[in-house]
Design an enzyme around this catalytic site. Structure first.
Site, PDB file in Angstrom:
ATOM      1  N   ASP A   4      -1.133   8.534   4.051  1.00  0.00           N
ATOM      2  CA  ASP A   4      -1.638   8.143   5.542  1.00  0.00           C
ATOM      3  C   ASP A   4      -0.546   8.011   6.561  1.00  0.00           C
ATOM      4  O   ASP A   4      -0.682   7.834   7.681  1.00  0.00           O
ATOM      5  CB  ASP A   4      -2.062   6.625   5.374  1.00  0.00           C
ATOM      6  CG  ASP A   4      -3.356   6.569   4.430  1.00  0.00           C
ATOM      7  OD1 ASP A   4      -4.222   7.465   5.056  1.00  0.00           O
ATOM      8  OD2 ASP A   4      -3.779   5.690   3.687  1.00  0.00           O
ATOM      9  N   VAL A  64      -8.443  -0.364  -4.734  1.00  0.00           N
ATOM     10  CA  VAL A  64      -7.891  -0.785  -3.476  1.00  0.00           C
ATOM     11  C   VAL A  64      -8.041   0.502  -2.592  1.00  0.00           C
ATOM     12  O   VAL A  64      -7.077   0.927  -1.678  1.00  0.00           O
ATOM     13  CB  VAL A  64      -6.523  -1.165  -3.354  1.00  0.00           C
ATOM     14  CG1 VAL A  64      -6.341  -2.515  -4.023  1.00  0.00           C
ATOM     15  CG2 VAL A  64      -5.564  -0.291  -4.353  1.00  0.00           C
ATOM     16  N   CYS A 121      -4.972  10.615  -1.329  1.00  0.00           N
ATOM     17  CA  CYS A 121      -4.124   9.545  -0.825  1.00  0.00           C
ATOM     18  C   CYS A 121      -2.668   9.505  -1.364  1.00  0.00           C
ATOM     19  O   CYS A 121      -1.859   8.836  -0.671  1.00  0.00           O
ATOM     20  CB  CYS A 121      -4.760   8.270  -1.018  1.00  0.00           C
ATOM     21  SG  CYS A 121      -6.290   7.953  -0.420  1.00  0.00           S
ATOM     22  N   ARG A 135      -9.376   2.683  11.290  1.00  0.00           N
ATOM     23  CA  ARG A 135      -7.873   2.924  11.294  1.00  0.00           C
ATOM     24  C   ARG A 135      -7.340   3.939  12.168  1.00  0.00           C
ATOM     25  O   ARG A 135      -5.963   4.002  12.737  1.00  0.00           O
ATOM     26  CB  ARG A 135      -7.571   3.298   9.692  1.00  0.00           C
ATOM     27  CG  ARG A 135      -7.699   2.341   8.789  1.00  0.00           C
ATOM     28  CD  ARG A 135      -6.762   1.114   8.752  1.00  0.00           C
ATOM     29  NE  ARG A 135      -6.969   0.176   7.761  1.00  0.00           N
ATOM     30  CZ  ARG A 135      -6.411   0.238   6.517  1.00  0.00           C
ATOM     31  NH1 ARG A 135      -5.766   1.382   5.846  1.00  0.00           N
ATOM     32  NH2 ARG A 135      -6.808  -0.580   5.636  1.00  0.00           N
ATOM     33  N   ASP A 183       1.051  -1.192  -0.011  1.00  0.00           N
ATOM     34  CA  ASP A 183       0.141  -0.015  -0.096  1.00  0.00           C
ATOM     35  C   ASP A 183       0.868   1.210   0.011  1.00  0.00           C
ATOM     36  O   ASP A 183       0.439   2.352   0.152  1.00  0.00           O
ATOM     37  CB  ASP A 183      -1.078   0.039   1.220  1.00  0.00           C
ATOM     38  CG  ASP A 183      -2.112  -1.020   0.979  1.00  0.00           C
ATOM     39  OD1 ASP A 183      -3.054  -0.916   0.315  1.00  0.00           O
ATOM     40  OD2 ASP A 183      -1.913  -1.881   1.987  1.00  0.00           O
ATOM     41  N   HIS A 197     -11.881   5.673   5.308  1.00  0.00           N
ATOM     42  CA  HIS A 197     -11.409   6.857   5.770  1.00  0.00           C
ATOM     43  C   HIS A 197     -12.544   8.027   5.864  1.00  0.00           C
ATOM     44  O   HIS A 197     -13.078   8.052   4.988  1.00  0.00           O
ATOM     45  CB  HIS A 197     -10.270   7.586   5.222  1.00  0.00           C
ATOM     46  CG  HIS A 197      -8.857   6.604   5.483  1.00  0.00           C
ATOM     47  ND1 HIS A 197      -8.161   6.115   4.472  1.00  0.00           N
ATOM     48  CD2 HIS A 197      -8.448   6.130   6.384  1.00  0.00           C
ATOM     49  CE1 HIS A 197      -7.262   5.257   4.807  1.00  0.00           C
ATOM     50  NE2 HIS A 197      -7.320   5.192   6.183  1.00  0.00           N
TER      51      HIS A 197
HETATM   52  N1  GLY Z   1      -5.559   0.113   0.573  1.00  0.00           N
HETATM   53  C1  GLY Z   1      -5.432   1.454   1.311  1.00  0.00           C
HETATM   54  C2  GLY Z   1      -5.582   1.051   2.727  1.00  0.00           C
HETATM   55  O1  GLY Z   1      -6.240  -0.181   2.856  1.00  0.00           O
HETATM   56  O2  GLY Z   1      -5.063   1.569   3.459  1.00  0.00           O
END
Ligand code: GLY
Length: 299
Positions: free
Chosen positions: A95, A284, A290, A161, A89, A189
């Site tokens: 992130d 994904v 991102c 997350r 990723d 998110h």
């Molecule tokens: N594929 C992005 C994530 O799950 O963080």
């Protein structure tokens, strides 16, 4: 010191990262992993979950165009990190850090498989002389995709997350700003269904989940925001920049992907609009925000 609102969206540099071959089969996805998989349901019933395979060549073409827009069209200094095959990723650099002014908070990503992505980001931010703060509390989790900075305050999505402790640490690091927490439902998110489309302008999806999150943000804020409502949640993830020679710039999803949402973007007459395709990384759970960390380095 709080940044002046007139600096909102200004940026000189961007960090991006190449796509590893491993993304196609191993990147995390809310649909349940790469390729096809079988999921045991509660009633012991086995159902086939078919997920769309990522066209890796197309993903790379789309990502190259995204990087070219930042570098060539907008004139940013782009730091391009190499892919790491052991980090499927890693293209989703957003992130790994939250940067505001000259402070960069390195995150502790919620997914254990993503934690080592932070190392490469740390090195770049240190080389660029940012004041780098690490999230050392192992109990804290935070993904940059859950952080909406409006120029006036932060909203932190509490999601699968990002947890309370992660939000507390962010509030402690960026003390000049109010930090409010918003529950994220129905998606990965907070920014899977919202983002900033300009100073004081929140782009928001139309789903019940997105509208609920917006309502919470409006209730918690002392500020009033304009909203840009997009028929498609995914299209509400767009990238706003202020480039002195070009003015307000917005990278948004293309009319081919989201025709109805594109019509809404086209009504923004003060923005330079740049449609950018993201059909493959979207499989994904990757949105336009991102794939970069935007930085404003003072001369
Ligand atoms: N594929 C992005 C994530 O799950 O963080």
């Amino acid at each position: 010191m709080a940044e002046s609102l007139s600096n909102f969206g200004r940026c000189t540099h961007a960090i991006v990262r190449d796509i590893p071959d491993s993304l196609g089969k191993e990147a995390l996805r809310t649909g349940g992993g790469g390729g096809c998989c079988k999921e045991q349901q509660q009633q012991e019933e086995v159902v086939e979950v078919v997920v769309s395979p990522v066209d890796m060549a197309r993903a790379r073409r789309e990502h190259d165009l995204y990087v070219a827009v930042l570098r060539q069209k907008l004139g940013l200094q782009v730091v391009e990190l190499p892919a790491d095959e052991s980090l499927p990723d890693c293209v989703f650099v957003e992130d790994t850090a939250v940067v505001c002014g000259d402070t960069a908070l390195l995150t502790h990503p919620g997914a254990p498989s993503r934690r080592r992505e932070v190392e490469a980001t740390k090195k770049v931010l240190e080389d660029l002389n940012f004041n780098v703060v690490e999230m050392t509390d192992e109990a804290a989790t935070l993904d940059g995709g859950d952080i909406l900075f409006t120029g006036r305050e932060f909203f932190v999505g509490l999601s699968k997350r990002t947890n309370q402790r992660g939000a507390e640490i962010l509030a402690d690091v960026f003390k000049d700003y109010a930090v409010s927490k918003v529950s994220v439902t129905g998606t990965l998110h907070l920014k899977s269904y919202c983002s900033m489309a300009g100073p004081g302008l929140i782009a928001i999806g139309s789903s019940e989940h997105a509208q609920k999150a917006l309502k919470i943000m409006q209730e918690m804020s002392e500020h009033r925001y304009d909203k840009l409502t997009l028929p498609d949640d995914e299209a509400a993830n767009c990238v706003y920049l202020y480039i002195p020679s070009k003015g307000h710039v917005l990278l948004h999803r293309t009319p081919e992907e989201f025709p109805e949402s594109a019509k809404v973007f086209e009504k923004l007459k003060d923005h330079m609009l740049i449609p950018v395709s993201n059909t493959e990384l979207a499989k994904v759970d990757g949105g336009l925000t991102c794939c970069s960390i935007l930085l404003n380095k003072k001369a």
